[in-house]
Design a protein around this motif. Structure first.
Motif, PDB file in Angstrom:
ATOM      1  N   LEU A 213       1.639 -41.017 -33.765  1.00  0.00           N
ATOM      2  CA  LEU A 213       1.384 -41.855 -34.926  1.00  0.00           C
ATOM      3  C   LEU A 213       0.624 -41.086 -35.999  1.00  0.00           C
ATOM      4  CD1 LEU A 213       0.124 -45.037 -33.029  1.00  0.00           C
ATOM      5  CD2 LEU A 213       2.462 -44.513 -33.753  1.00  0.00           C
TER       6      LEU A 213
ATOM      7  N   ALA B  17       4.241 -48.617 -37.451  1.00  0.00           N
ATOM      8  CA  ALA B  17       4.275 -48.348 -36.010  1.00  0.00           C
ATOM      9  C   ALA B  17       3.994 -49.653 -35.267  1.00  0.00           C
ATOM     10  CB  ALA B  17       3.223 -47.303 -35.655  1.00  0.00           C
TER      11      ALA B  17
ATOM     12  N   ARG C   4       5.102 -44.052 -37.243  1.00  0.00           N
ATOM     13  CA  ARG C   4       5.458 -43.012 -36.261  1.00  0.00           C
ATOM     14  C   ARG C   4       5.632 -41.707 -36.990  1.00  0.00           C
ATOM     15  NH1 ARG C   4       9.905 -45.755 -32.228  1.00  0.00           N
ATOM     16  NH2 ARG C   4       8.507 -47.300 -31.370  1.00  0.00           N
TER      17      ARG C   4
END
Length: 138
Positions: free
Chosen positions: A80, A6, A137
């Motif tokens: 996340l 992420a 993610r």
């Protein structure tokens, strides 16, 4: 399985939300118990104790939430999750090691973590490397 880290632009606000959660969870009860706000800010025993409480609470909050769900409140809000390097669910060991190293990653107002993430280029801070974890993610 290949995992993509992420970006910091999502991790940073998620982290700030989590910091706020821990701060409120520790400081609100302390202030409601009668400790003055100025005592929290003035060098001395009270501030030291509250700092240690904050450190313990932050470790437990991140460790337990990530171990059980892969997410904290901040991570959930920003889509996340933390997984093992191979993309599988985060286990006890990975979560424990990742969060135990927050003490090092957090030095210099988290500049150590950011510097390591940017230097390595794989989205990992020291805790992620040792714990074999990565923030991705959802």
């Amino acid at each position: 399985m290949s995992v993509t880290p992420a970006p910091l632009r999502l991790r940073t606000p998620a982290f700030l939300v989590d910091q706020l959660v821990v701060l409120v969870a520790v400081c609100l009860p302390v202030v409601l118990s009668g400790v003055s706000f100025s005592a929290l800010l003035t060098p001395g025993d009270t501030r030291t104790i509250v700092f240690l409480l904050l450190m313990a609470a932050a470790f437990l909050y991140h460790f337990l939430f990530e171990w059980q769900t892969g997410e904290t409140i901040g991570k959930r809000l920003f889509g996340l999750t933390v997984v093992s390097d191979d993309g599988t669910a985060l286990g006890f060991r990975g979560s424990f090691l990742r969060n135990a190293l927050r003490l090092i990653d957090g030095l210099g107002y988290w500049s150590v973590a950011v510097a390591v993430i940017l230097y390595r280029g794989d989205g990992k801070r020291i805790g992620d490397v040792v714990g074999r974890t990565i923030v991705v993610r959802r």
